[in-house]
Design an enzyme around this catalytic site. Structure first.
Site, PDB file in Angstrom:
ATOM      1  N   LYS A   1      -7.773  -0.129  14.528  1.00  0.00           N
ATOM      2  CA  LYS A   1      -7.820   0.786  13.364  1.00  0.00           C
ATOM      3  C   LYS A   1      -8.936   1.898  13.841  1.00  0.00           C
ATOM      4  O   LYS A   1     -10.016   1.474  14.556  1.00  0.00           O
ATOM      5  CB  LYS A   1      -8.481   0.002  12.475  1.00  0.00           C
ATOM      6  CG  LYS A   1      -6.986  -0.557  11.607  1.00  0.00           C
ATOM      7  CD  LYS A   1      -7.661  -1.113  10.059  1.00  0.00           C
ATOM      8  CE  LYS A   1      -6.081  -1.739   9.584  1.00  0.00           C
ATOM      9  NZ  LYS A   1      -6.441  -2.275   8.328  1.00  0.00           N
TER      10      LYS A   1
ATOM     11  N   ASP B   1     -11.834  -0.576   7.603  1.00  0.00           N
ATOM     12  CA  ASP B   1     -10.546  -0.832   7.120  1.00  0.00           C
ATOM     13  C   ASP B   1     -10.289   0.640   6.389  1.00  0.00           C
ATOM     14  O   ASP B   1     -10.071   0.743   5.039  1.00  0.00           O
ATOM     15  CB  ASP B   1     -10.548  -1.693   5.977  1.00  0.00           C
ATOM     16  CG  ASP B   1      -8.972  -1.895   5.658  1.00  0.00           C
ATOM     17  OD1 ASP B   1      -8.092  -1.485   6.375  1.00  0.00           O
ATOM     18  OD2 ASP B   1      -8.613  -2.905   4.818  1.00  0.00           O
TER      19      ASP B   1
ATOM     20  N   ARG C   1       0.811  -1.107  -0.103  1.00  0.00           N
ATOM     21  CA  ARG C   1       0.092  -0.148  -0.053  1.00  0.00           C
ATOM     22  C   ARG C   1       0.801   1.359   0.039  1.00  0.00           C
ATOM     23  O   ARG C   1       0.350   2.332   0.415  1.00  0.00           O
ATOM     24  CB  ARG C   1      -1.150  -0.014   1.305  1.00  0.00           C
ATOM     25  CG  ARG C   1      -1.925  -1.374   1.375  1.00  0.00           C
ATOM     26  CD  ARG C   1      -2.474  -1.654   0.065  1.00  0.00           C
ATOM     27  NE  ARG C   1      -3.311  -2.839   0.349  1.00  0.00           N
ATOM     28  CZ  ARG C   1      -4.082  -3.365  -0.790  1.00  0.00           C
ATOM     29  NH1 ARG C   1      -3.920  -2.903  -2.140  1.00  0.00           N
ATOM     30  NH2 ARG C   1      -4.876  -4.337  -0.589  1.00  0.00           N
TER      31      ARG C   1
ATOM     32  N   GLU D   1      -4.476   4.370   0.779  1.00  0.00           N
ATOM     33  CA  GLU D   1      -5.026   3.137   0.126  1.00  0.00           C
ATOM     34  C   GLU D   1      -6.238   3.295  -0.022  1.00  0.00           C
ATOM     35  O   GLU D   1      -6.375   2.810  -1.486  1.00  0.00           O
ATOM     36  CB  GLU D   1      -4.888   2.045   1.262  1.00  0.00           C
ATOM     37  CG  GLU D   1      -5.368   0.816   0.756  1.00  0.00           C
ATOM     38  CD  GLU D   1      -5.370  -0.322   1.880  1.00  0.00           C
ATOM     39  OE1 GLU D   1      -4.820  -0.051   2.902  1.00  0.00           O
ATOM     40  OE2 GLU D   1      -5.813  -1.572   1.427  1.00  0.00           O
TER      41      GLU D   1
ATOM     42  N   GLU E   1      -5.797 -11.882   8.058  1.00  0.00           N
ATOM     43  CA  GLU E   1      -5.431 -11.967   6.509  1.00  0.00           C
ATOM     44  C   GLU E   1      -4.370 -12.790   6.397  1.00  0.00           C
ATOM     45  O   GLU E   1      -3.349 -12.624   5.643  1.00  0.00           O
ATOM     46  CB  GLU E   1      -5.083 -10.563   6.096  1.00  0.00           C
ATOM     47  CG  GLU E   1      -6.492  -9.794   6.381  1.00  0.00           C
ATOM     48  CD  GLU E   1      -6.169  -8.334   5.913  1.00  0.00           C
ATOM     49  OE1 GLU E   1      -5.089  -7.655   5.627  1.00  0.00           O
ATOM     50  OE2 GLU E   1      -7.115  -7.393   5.400  1.00  0.00           O
TER      51      GLU E   1
HETATM   52  C1  GCV Z   1      -0.899  -4.888   5.885  1.00  0.00           C
HETATM   53  C2  GCV Z   1      -5.864  -3.751   4.939  1.00  0.00           C
HETATM   54  C3  GCV Z   1      -4.693  -3.651   3.523  1.00  0.00           C
HETATM   55  C4  GCV Z   1      -3.814  -4.502   3.639  1.00  0.00           C
HETATM   56  C5  GCV Z   1      -3.186  -4.381   5.070  1.00  0.00           C
HETATM   57  C6  GCV Z   1      -4.292  -4.532   6.150  1.00  0.00           C
HETATM   58  C7  GCV Z   1      -3.943  -4.339   7.299  1.00  0.00           C
HETATM   59  O1  GCV Z   1      -6.599  -4.959   4.705  1.00  0.00           O
HETATM   60  O2  GCV Z   1      -5.445  -3.895   2.141  1.00  0.00           O
HETATM   61  O3  GCV Z   1      -2.692  -4.238   2.642  1.00  0.00           O
HETATM   62  O4  GCV Z   1      -2.008  -5.329   5.163  1.00  0.00           O
HETATM   63  O5  GCV Z   1      -5.193  -3.497   5.904  1.00  0.00           O
HETATM   64  O6  GCV Z   1      -4.183  -3.266   8.141  1.00  0.00           O
HETATM   65  O7  GCV Z   1      -3.148  -5.390   7.899  1.00  0.00           O
END
Ligand code: GCV
Length: 652
Positions: free
Chosen positions: A336, A341, A137, A369, A262
């Site tokens: 977050k 996101d 990103r 992003e 993820e």
């Molecule tokens: C580093 C989102 C982004 C991912 C990122 C993730 C995170 O999903 O698309 O690229 O991964 O957030 O914050 O861990």
């Protein structure tokens, strides 16, 4: 290994130091960042004087100044602080003040940072990831740390970056991606020397280094058969690994972990919870005074889109709030700012109000992003200011106050090896604003932008061309709002191209496993997250937000589709219908970008050629992209709803 040329200056243009020129400066301190201070004063044209000489400006160590720095003014201006790093922060405060720093009316005062921890996270990879590239990103070229498999030989850019961070009060930085690959895992062990070199560059400007580590490290690096956090050999492995790190880097900050998220490994594989995982690492770093930033970004990214009960927005709360009070004192749960996101608009994560017995940090995203990839001008200061100053319950405590004494604030950096640091030269302002708001969230974002303009565009005499200042404000002040106008409407989120997250694709994520849906049909659009009839997410909030979000009648317009599925004919508080709002905002947003392009053109000859051209080129792309967003979103909803635009404009 290649070397990296120094970049165009950012917000410490030589002219920004005009008020220091010729001043007599005494520094009653030595060692560490003080050497940087001394060099900076000399570079700025200040005259270092000795102990007994009369000075205009004095820097002095004073243990009684608990955090931050004090400013006093009598015959001289005095900056006092308990640490050399805080003296640096005081120095850059004076630079911002300019001549006012030496005025007899300079108010005395103690300047304390609102957040004890102020950190930037880099998502930089050591090796180029086949999909994500050198920087996940990242929209500013390669990494300033690594190049194709190795740490850079020439780390001068890192030192310059550290200075920029010191100038905005950032004092911690995590130097690798939270998605930790095999090579990157080795930064903890075989490649520790690389971390040590990078830490040396940051130390010069009082910035401490942290590392993102893989939860599976004992298996990947130590050859153990498990990473179970309750296993004795695993705990010992981490304790030994931490001891080796602090042995080489005594001011090392700690570990940052993305676990069970993820595809990253985590404690769930062993039937353990996230407190088990985090506390195990906390025990390993505690003897060294380290902290563990443990991310709350945990959700099922393999969701079945047919399953209407699973709601990604709920996930962090469901996983973490039952664990409140069970995390060790040196664990920071990093949340977050929104439940999804880093969208252009989201409600604030309810987790931030629901873990009073846990050290929490709020995580922002400086890298753009979902806000235009540093191709679009999108000044995020107003958005962050709104987040940090919002209260989540009727106690009135703001997000900033909740995290202030606990985990503080962190954000994903937007810097790369690009000549302008951030791809879009104007995206530098986001990094600047992040630091300034992390220090003082009550600052007005337009004033912060003004500071950035002054420090960046100052001519050698310290003045800024009035046309430059005025035009930048005209383009940037409301640019987040503009971006929101032409992208996903009313808080619904996403609608971006899957994978890249750039440009419109209204249904791009609609039938995907990522949990990112808008549920548009012929009658209406939005996600029912109410407690009474939807996923129940609204019930994760406390009074009064819970009640406000629960009902479409009281939900704020800008979040309506985040919380409710409503007919296109639903009338907003603004008086417009949902469908007409979609049309109007998308036309208005694209028109505003046309105006930005025109405004920038008037600065031809007022700013450096290369910078002028770069911004012009990016604005052209923003205009193309904004029109694409406008046309795809409007066309999509016209076709779905069959309701024409009341103003009869062209929709395809
Ligand atoms: C580093 C989102 C982004 C991912 C990122 C993730 C995170 O999903 O698309 O690229 O991964 O957030 O914050 O861990």
């Amino acid at each position: 290994m290649t070397s990296l040329p120094l970049a165009h200056p950012a917000w410490l243009a030589p002219g920004a130091f005009a008020a220091i020129r010729g001043r007599r400066v005494r520094i009653d301190a030595a060692g560490g960042p003080v050497e940087s201070l001394r060099a900076d004063v000399i570079d700025a044209g200040g005259v270092i004087v000795s102990d007994d000489a009369q000075a205009d400006l004095v820097f002095t160590l004073d243990e009684s100044v608990d955090t931050g720095f004090r400013l006093d003014r009598a015959e001289t201006t005095t900056v006092s602080a308990a640490s050399t790093t805080s003296l640096l922060h005081g120095w850059f405060h004076l630079v911002r003040l300019g001549d006012r720093a030496f005025s007899p009316d300079l108010p005395a005062g103690h300047h304390r940072p609102a957040h004890a921890l102020r950190m930037l996270d880099h998502w930089d990879n050591v090796i180029v990831h086949p999909v994500m590239g050198q920087v996940e990103r990242g929209y500013a070229g390669g990494s300033i740390f690594y190049d194709a498999g190795a740490v850079r030989e020439d780390l001068r850019r890192v030192r310059t970056y550290a200075r920029l961070l010191a100038a905005i009060g950032i004092d911690r930085v995590s130097i690798n991606n939270v998605n930790v690959g095999a090579t990157e895992s080795e930064l903890l062990t075989d490649r520790l020397g690389d971390v040590e070199r990078i830490a040396e560059e940051f130390r010069v400007w009082g910035v401490r280094v942290h590392l993102a580590v893989s939860f599976a490290s004992p298996m990947r690096l130590g050859g153990l058969s498990t990473a179970d956090p309750l296993d004795t050999s695993v705990r010992q492995w981490w304790a030994d690994a931490a001891a080796r790190v602090w042995d080489r880097i005594p001011d090392f900050g700690g570990f940052l972990v993305k676990a069970d998220s993820e595809g990253q490994p985590g404690p769930f594989a062993y039937g353990r919870n996230h407190a088990d995982g985090a506390n195990m690492l906390a025990a390993a770093v505690a003897p060294h005074g380290g902290v563990v930033h443990w991310r709350a970004f945990v959700y099922n990214h393999r969701q079945d889109w047919r399953d209407r009960r699973t709601d990604r927005a709920r996930a962090a709360y469901d996983h973490f709030t039952p664990l409140d009070g069970s995390f060790a004192d040196n664990v920071i749960v990093q949340v977050k700012h929104g439940p999804m996101d880093f969208q252009t608009r989201e409600p604030i994560s309810p987790v931030l109000a629901a873990m009073p017995s846990t050290r929490l940090a709020v995580e922002l995203q400086v890298t753009q992003e979902y806000t235009g990839h540093q191709k679009h001008v999108c000044y995020l200061g107003p958005w962050w200011s709104e987040i940090l100053n919002s209260a989540l319950d009727d106690s009135g405590a703001t997000v900033s106050q909740i995290v202030a004494g606990g985990g503080g604030i962190a954000a994903v950096s937007n810097v790369g090896d690009d000549a302008f640091w951030s791809g879009h030269p104007l995206a530098q302002a986001n990094l600047y604003a992040f630091g300034r708001l992390a220090w003082d969230p009550t600052l007005d974002p337009a004033t912060v932008l003004d500071e950035w303009i002054s420090l960046t565009f100052a001519s050698p005499d310290g003045q800024v061309d009035a046309a430059v200042r005025e035009t930048l404000h005209a383009i940037m002040d409301r640019s987040w709002e503009t971006y929101e106008l032409y992208t996903a409407p009313l808080g619904v989120g996403f609608m971006v191209t899957p994978g890249s997250h750039y440009g419109p694709s209204v249904d791009g994520y609609e039938y995907s496993p990522w949990g990112t849906y808008h549920f548009a049909d012929r009658d209406g659009v939005g996600v029912d997250r109410s407690l009474s009839s939807g996923t129940g997410f609204a019930g994760q909030y406390l009074t009064p937000l819970r009640q406000q979000y629960e009902s479409a009648a009281t939900c704020p317009d800008e979040l309506l589709l985040f919380f409710h599925h409503v007919p296109y004919s639903h009338v907003l508080h603004s008086g417009s219908t949902v469908i007409q709002h979609i049309y109007d905002t998308h036309f208005a947003g694209a028109d505003r970008v046309d105006e930005m392009v025109e405004r920038w053109a008037t600065l031809d000859g007022h700013v450096e050629r290369a910078l002028f051209d770069r911004v012009a080129e990016r604005l052209d792309e923003q205009r193309r992209s904004a029109r694409e967003w406008r046309d795809q979103v409007n066309t999509y909803f016209l076709r779905k709803s069959g309701i024409p635009d009341a103003a009869g404009r062209t929709i395809h």
